[in-house]
Scaffold this active site. Structure first.
Site, short mmCIF file in Angstrom:
data_model
loop_
_atom_site.label_atom_id
_atom_site.label_comp_id
_atom_site.label_asym_id
_atom_site.label_seq_id
_atom_site.Cartn_x
_atom_site.Cartn_y
_atom_site.Cartn_z
N GLY A 1 -1.31 42.58 37.60
CA GLY A 1 -0.60 43.25 36.50
C GLY A 1 -1.41 43.06 35.22
NE ARG A 2 1.64 45.78 31.52
CZ ARG A 2 2.69 46.48 31.15
NH1 ARG A 2 2.60 47.33 30.17
NH2 ARG A 2 3.85 46.34 31.77
NE ARG B 1 9.30 32.69 36.67
CZ ARG B 1 8.72 32.99 35.49
NH1 ARG B 1 7.53 32.51 35.20
NH2 ARG B 1 9.34 33.73 34.61
CD GLU C 1 8.98 25.61 36.46
OE1 GLU C 1 7.90 25.64 37.05
OE2 GLU C 1 9.20 26.22 35.41
CG HIS D 1 6.95 27.35 33.11
ND1 HIS D 1 7.82 27.74 34.11
CD2 HIS D 1 6.43 28.51 32.62
CE1 HIS D 1 7.83 29.06 34.20
NE2 HIS D 1 6.99 29.54 33.30
C1 GLV Z 1 7.02 32.60 31.62
O1 GLV Z 1 6.86 32.03 32.65
C2 GLV Z 1 7.41 33.96 31.51
O2 GLV Z 1 7.76 34.59 32.51
O3 GLV Z 1 7.37 34.47 30.39
#
Ligand code: GLV
Length: 343
Positions: free
Chosen positions: A157-158, A240, A269, A287
């Site tokens: 993706g981006r 994730r 987490e 994270h």
């Molecule tokens: C962070 O993990 C997000 O999805 O912005």
């Protein structure tokens, strides 16, 4: 005068952005970080017309069952596996995310983890802080060069594209795998070549995971996939927890079947698998890939813009720019009952 709609903000964010809601909403912003139980979350959502929530708020059918006024949930994240989109849509509640504004910061951070893991920065720093730097061994702390090696990106993706573009500076050829192949022009801009997943696993020296967590991507990297990777490879996960089988990863790292890993996200987490915590060839962070001041401010601004737009304010009035379930909009636009006075 009709009472203003209420918006609940589940965590402290950037006050100057949240203040933009105040002319139009009665704003209830949590003053400190709190881990709400499902029942507490349901109670918070029950009284509001809009909610801005973070990833630790898991919002599904149970949490919105009593939220009769709730019309939009704006997620303070690009990923939205914390939202049960089907349940929200069924309840006529719109949902939005913060796509795009974090692409570059997350891409930078993926590279920081990649370089840090390859060059053993976490373990070296712990060693220094522990006062063990009495003599430097010429062959101490040998890491892996990334320049000129093959970068693999799983999930293009981006954010994946932003990671791939940076590879040019390191002279690294880029392979990618994605649900669907990108248009040629995008592949050219990223200098990336599409391959199937087995080839990506087999050929990558550095593999970065940037795919969303869905039932299909759960444990996309498990024991079988790790077994296909080079024992010299470095794995990075900024996507994730749950995409990697953390127990299988720890075993591969411990047994020298993978050189190193850089992980920003974990299964379950904030708990981190104890086997990962025991290893020196993994660089761990809590994270924080999008956590720069500018980006977290921008994410807050996007969530605020979506709520404002939903209620007909601001430059996107009527068209929340990051809507995840446009089909909810028709239902969500139904007139609201009168707002009860706060007691
Ligand atoms: C962070 O993990 C997000 O999805 O912005």
């Amino acid at each position: 005068m009709a009472a203003k709609p209420r918006v609940w903000v589940s965590r402290p964010t950037f006050d100057s952005e949240v203040a933009r809601l105040e002319p139009h909403f009665e704003v209830h912003a949590e003053p400190e970080e709190t881990k709400f139980t499902s029942a507490e979350l349901a109670a918070k959502l029950a009284g509001c017309d809009a909610a801005i929530v973070g990833l630790k708020e898991r919002v599904g059918a149970a949490e919105v069952a009593g939220a009769k006024r709730l019309r939009i949930v704006a997620n303070l994240a690009v990923g939205y596996d914390n939202l049960d989109l089907a349940a929200l849509t069924a309840a006529g509640i719109a949902a939005s995310n913060t796509a795009d504004v974090l692409n570059e910061s997350v891409a930078d951070y993926a590279w920081a983890l990649l370089l840090g893991a390859a060059r053993r920065m976490g373990a070296a720093e712990r060693w220094l802080r522990a006062g063990q730097w009495h003599a430097t061994e010429f062959k101490g702390w040998l890491g892996t060069d990334v320049r000129g090696r093959t970068l693999g990106v799983l999930g293009m993706g981006r954010i994946g594209q932003a990671i791939a573009r940076r590879a040019q500076g390191f002279g690294m050829p880029v392979l990618y795998h994605n649900r669907s192949r990108l248009p040629e022009a995008v592949e050219r801009a990223c200098r990336a070549r599409y391959v199937d997943k087995p080839a990506l696993l087999r050929e990558s020296d550095c593999l970065v995971l940037v795919l969303p967590l869905t039932p299909e991507t759960h444990h996309a990297i498990g024991a079988a996939e790790l077994a296909q990777m080079k024992p010299t490879a470095v794995l990075v996960n900024v996507a994730r927890g749950g995409i990697v089988d953390d127990a299988a990863l720890a075993a591969a790292l411990r047994e020298g079947r993978l050189a190193a890993a850089g992980l920003d996200v974990f299964e379950g987490e904030p708990r981190v698998h104890p086997d990962l915590l025991a290893l020196d060839n993994v660089l761990l962070s809590p994270h924080i890939a999008s956590a720069t001041t500018d980006t977290r401010r921008a994410m807050t601004a996007v969530a605020v813009d979506n709520v404002l737009a939903f209620f007909g304010h601001g430059p996107h009035a009527g068209h929340p720019p990051n809507l995840l379930n446009p089909e909810a909009l028709a239902l969500a636009r139904a007139p609201l009952p009168a707002h009860p006075k706060l007691t």
